[in-house]
Structure formats: C-alpha cells, structure tokens
Design a protein around this motif. Structure first.
Motif, PDB file in Angstrom:
ATOM      1  N   ALA A  20       0.825  -1.225   0.000  1.00 51.01           N
ATOM      2  CA  ALA A  20       0.000   0.000   0.000  1.00 51.01           C
ATOM      3  C   ALA A  20       0.855   1.271   0.000  1.00 51.01           C
ATOM      4  O   ALA A  20       0.540   2.225  -0.715  1.00 51.01           O
ATOM      5  N   ASP A  21       1.965   1.266   0.760  1.00 49.26           N
ATOM      6  CA  ASP A  21       2.791   2.481   0.851  1.00 49.26           C
ATOM      7  C   ASP A  21       3.392   2.859  -0.498  1.00 49.26           C
ATOM      8  O   ASP A  21       3.523   4.033  -0.829  1.00 49.26           O
ATOM      9  N   ILE A  22       3.782   1.828  -1.268  1.00 48.90           N
ATOM     10  CA  ILE A  22       4.381   2.087  -2.586  1.00 48.90           C
ATOM     11  C   ILE A  22       3.336   2.696  -3.527  1.00 48.90           C
ATOM     12  O   ILE A  22       3.568   3.724  -4.164  1.00 48.90           O
ATOM     13  N   HIS A  23       2.145   2.075  -3.574  1.00 51.25           N
ATOM     14  CA  HIS A  23       1.118   2.539  -4.512  1.00 51.25           C
ATOM     15  C   HIS A  23       0.499   3.866  -4.074  1.00 51.25           C
ATOM     16  O   HIS A  23      -0.021   4.608  -4.903  1.00 51.25           O
ATOM     17  N   ALA A  24       0.585   4.158  -2.756  1.00 53.75           N
ATOM     18  CA  ALA A  24       0.039   5.425  -2.254  1.00 53.75           C
ATOM     19  C   ALA A  24       0.710   6.614  -2.942  1.00 53.75           C
ATOM     20  O   ALA A  24       0.093   7.651  -3.167  1.00 53.75           O
ATOM     21  N   LEU A  25       1.991   6.442  -3.312  1.00 52.24           N
ATOM     22  CA  LEU A  25       2.720   7.528  -3.979  1.00 52.24           C
ATOM     23  C   LEU A  25       2.081   7.877  -5.320  1.00 52.24           C
ATOM     24  O   LEU A  25       2.224   8.982  -5.824  1.00 52.24           O
ATOM     25  N   PHE A  26       1.353   6.904  -5.899  1.00 47.89           N
ATOM     26  CA  PHE A  26       0.742   7.109  -7.221  1.00 47.89           C
ATOM     27  C   PHE A  26      -0.781   7.256  -7.131  1.00 47.89           C
ATOM     28  O   PHE A  26      -1.442   7.391  -8.153  1.00 47.89           O
ATOM     29  N   GLY A  27      -1.343   7.159  -5.936  1.00 48.19           N
ATOM     30  CA  GLY A  27      -2.793   7.315  -5.761  1.00 48.19           C
ATOM     31  C   GLY A  27      -3.593   6.106  -6.187  1.00 48.19           C
ATOM     32  O   GLY A  27      -4.807   6.174  -6.326  1.00 48.19           O
ATOM     33  N   GLY A  28      -2.954   4.984  -6.432  1.00 51.26           N
ATOM     34  CA  GLY A  28      -3.660   3.761  -6.828  1.00 51.26           C
ATOM     35  C   GLY A  28      -2.653   2.689  -7.183  1.00 51.26           C
ATOM     36  O   GLY A  28      -1.451   2.976  -7.280  1.00 51.26           O
ATOM     37  N   VAL A  29      -3.130   1.461  -7.368  1.00 47.64           N
ATOM     38  CA  VAL A  29      -2.210   0.345  -7.636  1.00 47.64           C
ATOM     39  C   VAL A  29      -1.624   0.460  -9.047  1.00 47.64           C
ATOM     40  O   VAL A  29      -2.352   0.585 -10.023  1.00 47.64           O
ATOM     41  N   VAL A  30      -0.288   0.428  -9.138  1.00 45.42           N
ATOM     42  CA  VAL A  30       0.402   0.443 -10.437  1.00 45.42           C
ATOM     43  C   VAL A  30       0.750  -1.019 -10.754  1.00 45.42           C
ATOM     44  O   VAL A  30       1.608  -1.613 -10.101  1.00 45.42           O
ATOM     45  N   LYS A  39     -12.982   6.313  -4.626  1.00 50.61           N
ATOM     46  CA  LYS A  39     -13.039   7.487  -5.515  1.00 50.61           C
ATOM     47  C   LYS A  39     -13.562   8.703  -4.753  1.00 50.61           C
ATOM     48  O   LYS A  39     -13.066   9.816  -4.945  1.00 50.61           O
ATOM     49  N   PHE A  40     -14.567   8.506  -3.894  1.00 47.78           N
ATOM     50  CA  PHE A  40     -15.079   9.625  -3.090  1.00 47.78           C
ATOM     51  C   PHE A  40     -13.970  10.118  -2.158  1.00 47.78           C
ATOM     52  O   PHE A  40     -13.740  11.313  -2.015  1.00 47.78           O
ATOM     53  N   ALA A  41     -13.266   9.158  -1.551  1.00 44.25           N
ATOM     54  CA  ALA A  41     -12.191   9.503  -0.623  1.00 44.25           C
ATOM     55  C   ALA A  41     -11.101  10.310  -1.340  1.00 44.25           C
ATOM     56  O   ALA A  41     -10.639  11.339  -0.836  1.00 44.25           O
ATOM     57  N   PRO A 100      -5.820  10.515   1.632  1.00 41.77           N
ATOM     58  CA  PRO A 100      -4.745   9.732   1.008  1.00 41.77           C
ATOM     59  C   PRO A 100      -5.199   8.308   0.675  1.00 41.77           C
ATOM     60  O   PRO A 100      -6.108   7.779   1.308  1.00 41.77           O
ATOM     61  N   TYR A 101      -4.531   7.682  -0.299  1.00 44.60           N
ATOM     62  CA  TYR A 101      -4.824   6.312  -0.703  1.00 44.60           C
ATOM     63  C   TYR A 101      -4.295   5.322   0.341  1.00 44.60           C
ATOM     64  O   TYR A 101      -3.242   5.585   0.907  1.00 44.60           O
ATOM     65  N   PRO A 102      -4.898   4.167   0.615  1.00 45.92           N
ATOM     66  CA  PRO A 102      -6.226   3.775   0.138  1.00 45.92           C
ATOM     67  C   PRO A 102      -7.299   4.382   1.024  1.00 45.92           C
ATOM     68  O   PRO A 102      -7.219   4.298   2.255  1.00 45.92           O
ATOM     69  N   ALA A 158      -2.352  11.032   8.370  1.00 47.53           N
ATOM     70  CA  ALA A 158      -3.770  11.267   8.055  1.00 47.53           C
ATOM     71  C   ALA A 158      -4.638  11.168   9.308  1.00 47.53           C
ATOM     72  O   ALA A 158      -5.628  11.878   9.452  1.00 47.53           O
ATOM     73  N   LYS A 159      -4.241  10.271  10.247  1.00 46.42           N
ATOM     74  CA  LYS A 159      -5.051  10.082  11.461  1.00 46.42           C
ATOM     75  C   LYS A 159      -5.111  11.367  12.288  1.00 46.42           C
ATOM     76  O   LYS A 159      -6.115  11.675  12.914  1.00 46.42           O
ATOM     77  N   GLU A 160      -3.992  12.127  12.265  1.00 49.81           N
ATOM     78  CA  GLU A 160      -3.982  13.394  13.009  1.00 49.81           C
ATOM     79  C   GLU A 160      -4.842  14.430  12.312  1.00 49.81           C
ATOM     80  O   GLU A 160      -5.561  15.205  12.947  1.00 49.81           O
ATOM     81  N   ARG A 161      -4.771  14.431  10.965  1.00 48.32           N
ATOM     82  CA  ARG A 161      -5.553  15.410  10.199  1.00 48.32           C
ATOM     83  C   ARG A 161      -7.056  15.135  10.311  1.00 48.32           C
ATOM     84  O   ARG A 161      -7.867  16.037  10.156  1.00 48.32           O
ATOM     85  N   LEU A 162      -7.379  13.869  10.608  1.00 44.86           N
ATOM     86  CA  LEU A 162      -8.777  13.467  10.770  1.00 44.86           C
ATOM     87  C   LEU A 162      -9.450  14.311  11.860  1.00 44.86           C
ATOM     88  O   LEU A 162     -10.621  14.671  11.767  1.00 44.86           O
ATOM     89  N   GLU A 163      -8.664  14.638  12.891  1.00 42.92           N
ATOM     90  CA  GLU A 163      -9.199  15.427  14.009  1.00 42.92           C
ATOM     91  C   GLU A 163      -9.602  16.827  13.568  1.00 42.92           C
ATOM     92  O   GLU A 163     -10.444  17.466  14.190  1.00 42.92           O
ATOM     93  N   MET A 164      -8.966  17.310  12.481  1.00 40.56           N
ATOM     94  CA  MET A 164      -9.237  18.687  12.037  1.00 40.56           C
ATOM     95  C   MET A 164     -10.232  18.716  10.881  1.00 40.56           C
ATOM     96  O   MET A 164     -10.502  19.762  10.318  1.00 40.56           O
TER      97      MET A 164
END
Ligand code: KG4
Ligand code: ZN
Length: 356
Positions: free
Chosen positions: A32-42, A169-171, A177-179, A238-244
């Motif tokens: 997941a961390d690798i594909h997160a850089l591209f916003g989806g599975v490469v 897609k909504f997210a 961030p992905y996923p 992202a978990k911290e940003r969730l609070e805001m």
C-alpha cells in the motif's frame, strides 16, 4: 490435512498454512505504501514487488510453522489464487505455486479469490447453508447463493464500479490519502448521516445487479459544490488530520457510506426473497466498513438468521482465506493440473478442476 495458501492478486503478497484446526502460520506483506505515492495500484510495480517478496515470505512462513526437518513432506496441498485480479500479479503466485507443486510433488488447487473472501467467514463460525453471500471488495460487488463451500452461484453483480471503488473514488476526490476506504469510514464515524443526501442507485428495478457509478458522480458533485469541506492537506499522518476534518465532510462521508450500505442491503433482501437463506455472509475489503456491518446486522436480526463476517484482519486480501478455500476443494477431491491458468478481472473462472 495441511494446505499452503498463496495470494498475489492485487497489492498484498501473502502465504498461509491452514489445517482442519485453523491457521497454523500466516505471513503478509502489503504494498500500500508504494502505490500510495501514485494514488492507486500500479500493476507493473505490483508484480515486481510480488516477485521480489514471495520467496523470502515463503521461507519465513515455514520458519513460523516449524514443520520439522522436511517441511514440504508435511504439506498436503498447494492452493493459489488464480483470479480474478491483475494478470502480472496473479502470474507470480501461480508460477510460484506450480514450481513448488512440481518440485515437491504436491497437488495444486486454483482458487477463485472472491469465493476465498466469502469462505474466510467460515473460519470462526459455521456457515449455515444455503447462505446469501455478499462479496464487496475494491474491484468486485457480487451477490451469491452459497449452497456449500464449493457450490456457489452468482445472483447479481455490479455493472460498473465496485462498492470499494465508490468508497475509494469519493475519498480521493475529498483529498484523503490512498487507500481511502478505511479513512472514509473513520471520517464517517465522526459525522451524522443524512439519508436523503445521496441516492440508493439502481434499486428501482427488480434485478440483483448494482451500479455505483451514479452515486460516485453524486459524491463528486457534492464535493465540487463544497470546496471548503476538503480533507486538510499536510505532511502530518492522516489520522492526526482526521481530528481537524470539516464537520460537513464527516456528515457527507457518513451519508455516502449509508447510501452504499443500504443499496447493498436492498438487493440482499431482494435476493433472499428468491431463496430461503439460513445465514448471511458479508466479506471482502468493504466488509470492514462499520456502516456496512451495522446495516447487515440489522438485516440479519430482522430475518432471524446469523450474520457471518470475517474478523477484520481477514476482510482484506490474505492467504488464510485461500488456504481455507483450498481445504474445501481438497475435501471435495478437486485439484488442478500444472496447466492451471490465471484469470484476469472481468473473465469468469473456469470450472476446470479434476476429481482425484
Ligand atoms: O478485498 P480487498 O482487500 O481487495 C480487493 O480484492 O479488492 O478490498 C479492498 C477495498 C478497497 O476499496 C478499500 O478501500 C476497501 O476495501 N475498504 C474499505 C474499508 N476497509 C477497506 N471500504 C470502506 N470502509 C472500510 N473500513
Ligand atoms: Zn480481495
């Protein structure tokens, strides 16, 4: 009977050993961390990672299982995901399984990944047959009549996007961030759902298929009309940003997830009007969703039948479910030859097993 399960259909490389008493050992590595850089599975990166990791992961599985000086003699079957999935990714698992089967003279079994997801629900509680199967993952949304562990019929499926895709897609459009699926769930739990904000798409008919593309458009439209509700950007986790996060975004996330869950439940109820289901099985990555879980537990309660959902760690892709499905195939004496083919997404899985 000890079964080695191998899973590499998407972006998780996983191996597990399962016998009649349950899980003996299990290893998993997520990309997941690798594909997160591209916003989806490469896909190309996914297959390279599977090829890099599958051997070392197999070694660590055998160390974990501690099967003695000749571990391969203890393994009775090798079960591998043959599809549906990304072709390059599937081929890594299938080729690896074939090599092991040939080298150690162990029978090979090809597994339908979607049926594997559903059978994971039977690991902790017995599935009462016939069951209604609701398979909701990133790439698939299928309703099944499950007459037994190796006897399943597709009653309906999505005509376009899968439930997980609609979440992702909504997210993504909201700036998560992905996923995005799991984070969208967390966001929704902070909000209040408005049942009228989004449609229950493709329910005004009498069939058992789904279409989530209209809901995705409704979600995108809402987000474009509420630019102030975008998920806070930044480098903090992202978990911290969730609070805001904006309250209206939390409410919209809750409403969106309710629309998905209720749409699934409407069609599930319709399916159960066609046969007497004795239990409901909900599985696949989206079965981890809290709104889906609540909606289906109400439905099961109303019908007075048990609801079976795999434990959270077995909702996403894993090899335990593949080994479990292999165990059922082995009990039915069904095996494949070394000509087992990998089947990409969109094609049906052939019933080309041999009876031992
Ligand atoms: O079954 P899975 O792990 O992989 C496929 O075979 O597709 O499912 C992944 C999907 C993704 O779309 C992911 O966003 C979604 O499951 N997902 C969730 C949640 N956890 C994972 N969607 C909604 N709520 C969640 N808690
Ligand atoms: Zn899956």
């Amino acid at each position: 009977m000890l079964v080695l399960g191998i899973e590499s259909s998407c972006d998780e490389t996983a191996l597990a050993l399962v016998d009649e008493n349950g899980v003996r050992a299990s290893v998993i590595s997520s990309q997941a961390d690798i594909h997160a850089l591209f916003g989806g599975v490469v896909p190309e990166l996914a297959s390279r990672e599977h090829a890099r990791l599958i051997g070392p992961l197999c070694d660590s599985l055998l160390r974990q299982a501690d099967l003695g000086p000749e571990p391969w003699k203890a393994i009775d079957y090798i079960a591998v995901t043959r599809g549906p999935g990304l072709m390059g990714s599937l081929l890594v698992g299938v080729a690896f399984a074939k090599a092991l089967a040939m080298a150690h003279d162990i029978p090979l079994i090809g597994i339908d990944h979607l049926q594997g997801h559903l059978l994971a629900a039977g690991l902790e509680n017995d599935i009462l047959w016939p069951a209604l199967g609701v398979l909701i993952s990133g790439g698939h949304t299928h309703l099944y009549r499950m007459d037994g562990p190796v006897d399943m019929t597709v009653l309906g499926k999505t005509l376009d996007d899968a439930a997980g895709e609609a979440c992702d897609k909504f997210a993504k459009a909201a700036g998560l961030p992905y996923p995005g699926g799991a984070l969208l769930d967390a966001l929704g739990r902070k909000g209040q759902a408005d049942p009228h904000l989004f449609p229950r798409p493709y329910t005004h008919n009498d069939n058992l298929d789904f279409s989530f593309s209209g809901l995705k458009t409704a979600g995108a439209l809402w987000l474009s009309q509420h630019p102030e509700a975008r998920f806070p950007a930044g480098d903090t986790p992202a978990k911290e940003r969730l609070e805001m996060a904006d309250k209206t975004l939390c409410d919209a996330a809750a409403s969106y997830l309710l629309a998905i869950a209720e749409t699934l439940a409407i069609k599930a109820e319709r399916a159960m009007a066609r046969f007497e289901a004795r239990s409901i099985v909900v599985a696949g990555g989206v079965a981890a969703n809290s709104v889906v879980r609540e909606t289906f537990s109400r439905l099961a309660e109303k019908r007075r039948i048990p609801l079976l959902i795999p434990k959270l760690s077995l909702c996403g892709d894993n090899a335990v479910m593949i080994a479990e499905a292999g165990l059922h195939m082995a009990r039915a004496d069904r095996v494949h030859t070394l000509s087992l083919s990998a089947i990409p997404r969109g094609q049906s899985i052939p019933q080309d097993w041999h009876v031992l």
